[in-house]
Scaffold this active site. Sequence first.
Site, PDB file in Angstrom:
ATOM      1  CG  HIS A 118      43.189  75.149  34.081  1.00  0.00           C
ATOM      2  ND1 HIS A 118      43.415  73.919  33.635  1.00  0.00           N
ATOM      3  CD2 HIS A 118      42.420  75.163  35.176  1.00  0.00           C
ATOM      4  CE1 HIS A 118      42.609  72.988  34.414  1.00  0.00           C
ATOM      5  NE2 HIS A 118      42.068  74.040  35.331  1.00  0.00           N
ATOM      6  CG  ASP A 148      36.436  72.614  32.496  1.00  0.00           C
ATOM      7  OD1 ASP A 148      36.405  72.630  33.840  1.00  0.00           O
ATOM      8  OD2 ASP A 148      37.304  72.084  31.777  1.00  0.00           O
TER       9      ASP A 148
END
Length: 519
Positions: A184, A256
């Site tokens: 992230h 993702d």
Amino acid sequence: MHNEKELRRLALGVLQPGFVGTTAPEWLLDCLRDGLGSVVLFSRNIETPEQVAALTARLRAENPELVIAIDEESGDVTRIESRTGSSRPGNHALGYLDDTATTHAVAQDLGHTLRAAGVSLDYAPSADVNSNPDKPIIGVRSFGADPGTVARHTSAWIRGLQSAGVAACAKHFPGHGDVAVDSHHGLPVYEAPVDDIARQALPPFRAAIAAGVRAMMSGHLLVPALDPDSPATLSRRILTTLLREELGYEGLIVTDAIEMGAVADQYGIEGAAVRALAAGADAICVGGENADPDIPRRLADALVAAVLAGDLPAERLADAARRVAEFATWSTALRENATGAPDPFVGLDAARRAIRLTEAARTRLPLTGAAHVVELAPRTNLAIGKETPWGLAAPLRARTPATTSLQLREEDLPADVPLPAGVLAPAEGRPLVVVVRDAGRHAWMRRALTDIVRTRPDALVVETGLPGPLPGEAHVCTHGASTASAQAVAALLTDGSAPHAYDIPQQASPAVPASADLT
């Protein structure tokens, strides 16, 4: 040859955006009318089962074969039950129990819940092998550290979920279990030679393909032995050469979240999306962190511009859109032909059976009265989220209303400062229960726990993360922080009955000496 209007419809067809709110925003309905083929739900979209069912029905009124995805792993990572915590244990508890029939049953039960809510694709299971437990990214989201165990349970989980009418999505290819950076925020690097990758990371993905998985999620990580230049999501060598050609996978490849720092920081959201499609991805997941209403059209514009500029072959975009459409048709039939309903006892029973405790803990149960609970709470990553309840105090208080509790975080316990006296004051004359989460990975937590146990050797320590060495002798391990696991421990502590609990060998959980280096 495709004209620009056709290219735009194809581009919208490969996107899987998220959105904000518990009802369908008008901009999203407009995108659906223009060709958007998928959406993804997060906890911000979920209040009640009835509300989610109404939301998905409204979305499908615009496209009956709309792919509606969710990032629902059960255990620590839950969206459908983010307000209450998961009623089912997660992967690590299931892998530790190592009963594939139970894994199948838990996944099937989850599938019934998701299908009733209108979900057709679940971004799960995590097929990552937690080959380095000292690295904190996957942890209890993995079925374990052994590739064979992870492969068996990945297969059982996929078959269970899909038997209930919801498509599974194995992630994060080619394996995210041995990296130290959260994708992230930055780009993780998986430093392993090709032979080790084949032996350690790939077996669960091979098992997923054999089990009939029709969706696979790429990981945002650099694997130099396979491609020293591009993260897996943007690597043709990994997505096309390895996954498609060498492993023979013909299903949908989903990225993702494309706005994650691992890829967006270097290429931007638009640049990462173009590169992912060119590398072999078919669907672009976006919107977990950036759900601006203009994102889908910005990405569609970028894909069309890339085709027109010659940076993305039109045939590759058309092939990706075709794969999404074929997946949509298949997953719609899977959902519409399934039957069955959730069983409220499946998850709790599995959570009970996955509890392990030392003999010293067993002899102290049931607790002799209302306990004082001290919870040492670490920061959670974005995959787990901040909104999901955690801890033992609430389920224990539901059984014993006089239970008292205190939750402490790292900032409450600075290094080289003695444990505040008030932490243990409420526990005077009553049982003390200390709850930790991955104590082996948090120096501050181990320091505090050592101080507590030194003062109260009778303290019962409950580890809700990965098991590891703990101070003291009385230990309970849940192998995950789901609400189901917490409720199972609360029943154990108050009733003293543990029909499915087995002793942890004492050498597996040695006491930490007071003089140990805890840095």
